[in-house]
Scaffold this active site. Structure first.
Site, PDB file in Angstrom:
ATOM      1  N   GLY B 235       4.794  -7.671 -32.571  1.00 17.67           N
ATOM      2  CA  GLY B 235       4.564  -6.876 -33.785  1.00 17.67           C
ATOM      3  C   GLY B 235       3.091  -6.896 -34.150  1.00 17.67           C
ATOM      4  O   GLY B 235       2.480  -5.860 -34.335  1.00 17.67           O
ATOM      5  N   PHE B 236       2.547  -8.110 -34.269  1.00 19.97           N
ATOM      6  CA  PHE B 236       1.125  -8.274 -34.572  1.00 19.97           C
ATOM      7  C   PHE B 236       0.741  -7.530 -35.847  1.00 19.97           C
ATOM      8  O   PHE B 236      -0.378  -7.067 -35.991  1.00 19.97           O
ATOM      9  CB  PHE B 236       0.267  -7.814 -33.376  1.00 19.97           C
ATOM     10  CG  PHE B 236       0.804  -8.313 -32.068  1.00 19.97           C
ATOM     11  CD1 PHE B 236       0.757  -9.661 -31.763  1.00 19.97           C
ATOM     12  CD2 PHE B 236       1.435  -7.453 -31.178  1.00 19.97           C
ATOM     13  CE1 PHE B 236       1.308 -10.140 -30.587  1.00 19.97           C
ATOM     14  CE2 PHE B 236       1.987  -7.932 -30.004  1.00 19.97           C
ATOM     15  CZ  PHE B 236       1.921  -9.272 -29.697  1.00 19.97           C
ATOM     16  N   ILE B 463       8.641 -14.054 -34.262  1.00 21.04           N
ATOM     17  CA  ILE B 463       8.000 -12.891 -33.643  1.00 21.04           C
ATOM     18  C   ILE B 463       7.537 -13.200 -32.219  1.00 21.04           C
ATOM     19  O   ILE B 463       7.032 -12.331 -31.516  1.00 21.04           O
ATOM     20  CB  ILE B 463       6.818 -12.457 -34.535  1.00 21.04           C
ATOM     21  CG1 ILE B 463       6.283 -11.093 -34.153  1.00 21.04           C
ATOM     22  CG2 ILE B 463       5.720 -13.495 -34.515  1.00 21.04           C
ATOM     23  CD1 ILE B 463       5.209 -10.582 -35.080  1.00 21.04           C
ATOM     24  N   THR B 465       6.074 -16.464 -31.819  1.00 18.47           N
ATOM     25  CA  THR B 465       5.201 -17.610 -32.031  1.00 18.47           C
ATOM     26  C   THR B 465       5.901 -18.919 -31.703  1.00 18.47           C
ATOM     27  O   THR B 465       5.247 -19.909 -31.381  1.00 18.47           O
ATOM     28  CB  THR B 465       4.748 -17.654 -33.499  1.00 18.47           C
ATOM     29  OG1 THR B 465       5.906 -17.437 -34.314  1.00 18.47           O
ATOM     30  CG2 THR B 465       3.741 -16.570 -33.786  1.00 18.47           C
ATOM     31  N   ALA B 507       4.904 -20.559 -40.621  1.00 13.17           N
ATOM     32  CA  ALA B 507       5.167 -21.932 -40.159  1.00 13.17           C
ATOM     33  C   ALA B 507       5.038 -22.915 -41.316  1.00 13.17           C
ATOM     34  O   ALA B 507       5.885 -23.797 -41.489  1.00 13.17           O
ATOM     35  CB  ALA B 507       4.218 -22.305 -39.023  1.00 13.17           C
ATOM     36  N   ASN B 628       3.901 -28.049 -32.240  1.00 15.23           N
ATOM     37  CA  ASN B 628       4.268 -28.098 -30.819  1.00 15.23           C
ATOM     38  C   ASN B 628       3.021 -27.760 -30.016  1.00 15.23           C
ATOM     39  O   ASN B 628       2.530 -26.632 -30.057  1.00 15.23           O
ATOM     40  CB  ASN B 628       5.396 -27.096 -30.528  1.00 15.23           C
ATOM     41  CG  ASN B 628       5.813 -27.084 -29.062  1.00 15.23           C
ATOM     42  OD1 ASN B 628       4.984 -27.048 -28.164  1.00 15.23           O
ATOM     43  ND2 ASN B 628       7.114 -27.097 -28.822  1.00 15.23           N
ATOM     44  N   LYS B 630       2.362 -27.341 -26.868  1.00 12.82           N
ATOM     45  CA  LYS B 630       2.440 -26.303 -25.828  1.00 12.82           C
ATOM     46  C   LYS B 630       2.442 -24.898 -26.455  1.00 12.82           C
ATOM     47  O   LYS B 630       1.697 -24.017 -26.040  1.00 12.82           O
ATOM     48  CB  LYS B 630       3.713 -26.512 -24.996  1.00 12.82           C
ATOM     49  CG  LYS B 630       3.818 -25.555 -23.812  1.00 12.82           C
ATOM     50  CD  LYS B 630       5.170 -25.636 -23.129  1.00 12.82           C
ATOM     51  CE  LYS B 630       5.387 -26.974 -22.443  1.00 12.82           C
ATOM     52  NZ  LYS B 630       6.585 -26.938 -21.564  1.00 12.82           N
ATOM     53  N   GLU B 701      -3.191 -16.339 -35.863  1.00 10.98           N
ATOM     54  CA  GLU B 701      -4.244 -15.321 -35.914  1.00 10.98           C
ATOM     55  C   GLU B 701      -5.643 -15.890 -35.703  1.00 10.98           C
ATOM     56  O   GLU B 701      -6.525 -15.211 -35.188  1.00 10.98           O
ATOM     57  CB  GLU B 701      -4.153 -14.580 -37.248  1.00 10.98           C
ATOM     58  CG  GLU B 701      -2.748 -14.009 -37.399  1.00 10.98           C
ATOM     59  CD  GLU B 701      -2.498 -13.227 -38.665  1.00 10.98           C
ATOM     60  OE1 GLU B 701      -2.606 -11.998 -38.597  1.00 10.98           O
ATOM     61  OE2 GLU B 701      -2.179 -13.824 -39.700  1.00 10.98           O
TER      62      GLU B 701
END
Lengths: 172, 735
Positions: B235-236, B463, B465, B507, B628, B630, B701
């Site tokens: 989506g961004f 989305i 992430t 988050a 996380n 990774k 972002e």
């Protein structure tokens, strides 16, 4: 795998807009009665319910719809369903083995986080499987070059390269 | 605000694999485009072929005789909709097909519905529309500048005095073009009504925001509208707004009494779901001979559509990154006959940072100072220079220092064109970066079951992430379980309300809601502990959940199995609802800090053919507590790719005569592909942020911010040519 042309007769036209297609998808025989304008992508998704293959542009430019036809990678949005009559089609749903185990590339993609939203992933995987078969994983630069037909807007490229590199090293 | 700091550290931070990974690699993750419902028909949007004017005639009679065509909706027969409610980030686009007015080329003018998508596509091609066309307003200079509600002018100190006091001054104009979000997933929806109940499978980033808009505009109760987005093909920012296509599908479905599927085409993705709008920015910087900034002036003009304003935020970060006493920002927009703008990854900062960090490099060269040294001298790490209050955390200096060390910046010869490799010119550039803190409201529900497992539910969307994964890890730590014992489900507006995935806010927002929910869950479980229980009389924060038991926090050996607590009251599960509880900003005595970063880039340029390759990127980010490792690294990697695209490729062109998008396909609009991207070194620095219990900052972002400026500054270092307009293309690099 060698690409072979079908020796089957031309698909049978039912009427102006309908055609019967007999093909093999992921090893199983399939019959589609579809609109003549139906692409392979649409037949897979709408007629066979194989929605793993994604539509990202419908113009052959993004690679999200990549599948294998007779073992070679094609963008299924640019191929009519009628063109695969008598041929073998493999989609992302066909990568797992009979026991339901993931293909080594699928495992490597998960381990290396080679995707984010996941929408381009089936196409990336189908390209990567062919790339390994074609012997195009000799270096990172070569992997990058031969994976550049598959766009990833989330930008997972570095991780895709790492996953392909690992699968190539593992003798896949 | 939860009184006790949560016990995190067993699973939080670990780089576990994505919990939804197996679904995504097997093609079984269901996206909106994969949904098929019984009796479903297909809709195709018809768009205008003029850039301004009025529809005078639409002849649909011939279409209705075509095979499979069920309906053609135009402004003459589409249902009247209520006005849009207020939406996130300003205005809502106007309701579609309410009148015959055309405000941009490629606007929605009709909807064709047929049994198959092929039939609908064919009919849409044959529609005949007559327009009273007008000359579209496309020249920003001919438009009327107006302020942007989200980007007010700011001023501190006296910039003219700062200009006068400066030993060295620079001033220049910088431009960024329209970029189109273009998530790989085509946007669209399947809408189905049952009486006044509407269920829609969509590609929105915010299920609750869409629910509100649909309920209000169709005049039905919000309680009966369900928005489902378990998976989202990116989506961004393009999924933040309540775009007209959703209203078209829902309206057609209601009129026809059938589920309607509407998927946009790629060319329509360039026109109907927003973009990062063009900017023109003037920057003036002044400094004393030792490199201390005496003034910053940042003026920006950003383009809007006629009915829908840009978000802006181009100048909003400018007053906060550097400790300069005299700062002025001015931001204006101009409404033109252009398609809808929206947020695109790092909205405002992506554009504003390009101008400011290029200008800082120019200032460094004017001063004869190392660009890194100029940053280190002026970055504001202790106090927010706008308010004078301490930051909740700020690791921007550490980002710069660590990045410089890893990159080998000290070996840089600052003279342009001084570093070569054979025939290639090498350039090393850097930029500092910040992204604003944004903490929208979210709620979550945490449930424990008698079998020892647990569930987290929220309407939030993942989305891409990794929200499913990081929330699973967080809940596992809070409940003392293995992540495999936690089931996290998102993307359904029937679950507790949540903010959208956007603005790098989810988050933090959602993880704090989960922390709060677990505290409430513990309180609920304590009500089940009778007078004879060893836990009797304890408060919610005196206990913790561990391995299926409720335990004393200070002595975990005092424990009661949750199954026993539940069984005592004939219960099979217990839930706790939680929400973000933001601290009172004034009482907290600090300013909520966003994420920070520093980008270091090496480019190689072949001067004979103007070919530019990004060869090396070191990207250092202060992202607070990393949930996380990774997946966090993946966020920065992906944003770096977005930044390379912004720097070198992405440029949505508008035909100056008609206002038509001139390159609206993936064949013509270039984005970074695998071969354009080097191996990127990603490093995180900094501490858990003090502002909320989770300690997190948004990192979706920040990774993009600074990449374009670092590349542009590297190009200057390689060639001596100053890049001020994006994208940087071959014609700018030929020697």
């Amino acid at each position: 795998m060698k690409t072979t042309r079908s020796t089957a007769p031309a698909p049978t036209a039912q009427d102006e807009y309908t055609v019967d297609v007999f093909t093999v998808v992921n090893g199983a025989p399939v019959q589609w009665r579809v609109d003549t304008r139906t692409t392979l992508l649409e037949a897979l998704r709408d007629s066979s319910g194989l929605t793993g293959t994604k539509r990202g542009c419908d113009q052959g430019a993004c690679g999200a719809c990549t599948v294998h036809v007779d073992g070679a990678r094609v963008v299924s949005c640019l191929m009519l369903a009628a063109q695969v009559d008598g041929r073998q089609v493999t989609t992302v749903e066909g990568l797992i083995d009979e026991e339901g185990r993931l293909h080594p590339l699928q495992e490597a993609f998960v381990r290396h986080d080679a995707f984010q939203c996941g929408f381009c992933t089936p196409g990336q995987l189908m390209s990567a499987v062919c790339l390994l078969r074609e012997g195009r994983a000799g270096s990172d630069a070569e992997i990058r070059e031969y994976m550049s037909g598959n766009l990833c807007r989330c930008g997972a490229y570095d991780n895709i390269v790492a996953a392909v590199r690992e699968a190539a090293g593992g003798g896949a | 605000m939860t009184a006790t700091k949560p016990d995190l550290g067993t699973w939080v931070g670990k780089g576990i694999d994505r919990v939804d990974g197996p679904h995504k690699v097997t093609g079984t993750a269901p996206y909106a485009s994969d949904v098929t419902l019984p009796g479903m028909v297909h809709a195709v949007v018809v768009t205008s072929t003029v850039g301004a004017g009025t529809i005078t005639k639409i002849d649909t009679s011939a279409l209705l005789t075509l095979p499979g065509v069920r309906a053609v909706f135009t402004h003459e027969n589409f249902p009247r909709l209520n006005p849009s409610p207020d939406v996130l980030f300003g205005e809502a686009p106007t309701a579609p097909l309410q009148d015959g007015r055309i405000t941009f080329h490629g606007q929605e003018v009709a909807l064709v519905v047929a049994d198959t998508s092929q039939e609908a596509t064919e009919a849409a091609r044959l529609i005949e529309i007559t327009y009273a066309a007008e000359a579209p307003l496309l020249d920003p200079a001919a438009g009327q500048p107006e302020p942007l509600p989200l980007s007010p002018d700011t001023s501190r100190g006296d910039t003219e005095a700062g200009w006068a006091a400066a030993d060295v001054r620079i001033g220049a104009t910088y431009r960024t073009p329209e970029n189109t979000n273009n998530p790989l997933g085509l946007m669209g929806c399947v809408a189905a009504w049952d009486g006044d109940h509407l269920e829609i499978h969509d590609t929105t980033q915010g299920t609750i925001a869409l629910r509100k808009t649909l309920a209000a505009m169709f005049g039905v109760p919000e309680s009966g509208v369900r928005v489902r987005v378990p998976y989202l093909g990116g989506g961004f920012g393009a999924g933040l707004n309540q775009w007209p296509y959703k209203l078209l599908a829902a309206g057609a479905a209601r009129e026809l009494g059938r589920p309607v599927k509407l998927m946009l085409t790629r060319p329509q993705m360039f026109r109907l779901v927003g973009h990062r709008p063009d900017t023109e920015q003037q920057v003036r910087l002044g400094a004393t001979r030792d490199g201390t900034l005496t003034m910053i002036e940042h003026r920006a003009t950003v383009l809007s559509s006629i009915d829908f304003l840009a978000v802006g935020l181009i100048t909003s970060g400018t007053g906060h990154l550097y400790a300069c006493p005299n700062v002025a920002t001015v931001e204006r927009t101009v409404r033109l006959n252009r398609r809808y703008p929206t947020s695109m990854r790092a909205p405002g900062e992506a554009e504003g940072n390009w101008a400011i960090e290029t200008a800082m490099d120019e200032l460094a060269y004017e001063l004869g100072m190392d660009p890194l040294e100029l940053r280190l001298r002026n970055l504001a790490t202790d106090l927010d220079p706008a308010s004078g209050k301490p930051w909740s955390s700020n690791g921007v200096i550490e980002c710069c220092r660590v990045g410089a060390e890893l990159f080998g910046w000290s070996r840089r010869d600052p003279r342009p064109s001084s570093m070569r490799e054979g025939d290639l010119l090498l350039g090393w550039g850097m930029a500092a970066a910040g992204f604003f803190a944004y903490l929208p409201m979210s709620q979550a529900r945490v449930t424990v079951y008698a079998d020892g497992t647990a569930a987290v539910r929220s309407a939030a969307t993942d989305i891409g992430t990794g929200t499913y994964t990081v929330i699973t890890q967080l809940a596992a730590d809070l409940l003392g379980l293995h992540p495999q014992q936690v089931d996290c489900r998102l993307g359904d507006s029937d679950m507790p309300a949540s903010a959208q995935s956007g603005g790098s806010g989810l988050a933090s927002s959602l993880s704090n809601a989960v922390i709060d929910a677990v505290s409430h869950l513990q309180g609920e479980l304590l009500t089940l502990a009778g007078a004879d229980s060893p836990l009797h009389g304890l408060g919610p924060d005196d206990v913790v959940c561990r391995d299926g038991a409720l335990c004393r926090r200070d002595d975990p050996s005092v424990r009661v199995p949750i199954a026993d607590l539940l069984a005592g009251q004939g219960l099979v599960e217990m839930s706790g609802d939680g929400r973000l509880r933001p601290p009172d900003a004034a009482a907290a005595g600090m300013v909520h800090a966003g994420a920070y970063g520093a980008r270091f880039v090496e480019v190689a340029i072949d001067p004979m053919i103007g070919r530019l390759r990004v060869r090396r990127v070191v990207s250092v980010t202060d992202g607070g507590r990393i949930l996380n490792r990774k997946l966090a690294r993946s966020q920065i990697l992906g944003a770096t790719v977005g930044g390379i695209g912004q720097a070198l490729f992405e440029d949505t062109l508008t035909d100056p005569g008609t206002g038509r998008v001139a390159n609206g396909t993936f064949g013509d609009y270039l984005v970074a592909v695998s071969a354009d991207v080097p191996d990127v070194e990603v490093v995180f620095v900094g501490e858990p942020d003090r502002y909320t219990p989770s300690g997190t900052k948004g990192i979706g972002e920040i990774g993009l911010v600074g990449v374009a400026a670092a590349i542009g500054n590297a190009v200057h270092h390689a060639t001596g040519r100053r890049m001020r307009d994006l994208p940087i293309t071959v014609d700018q690099l030929m020697m």
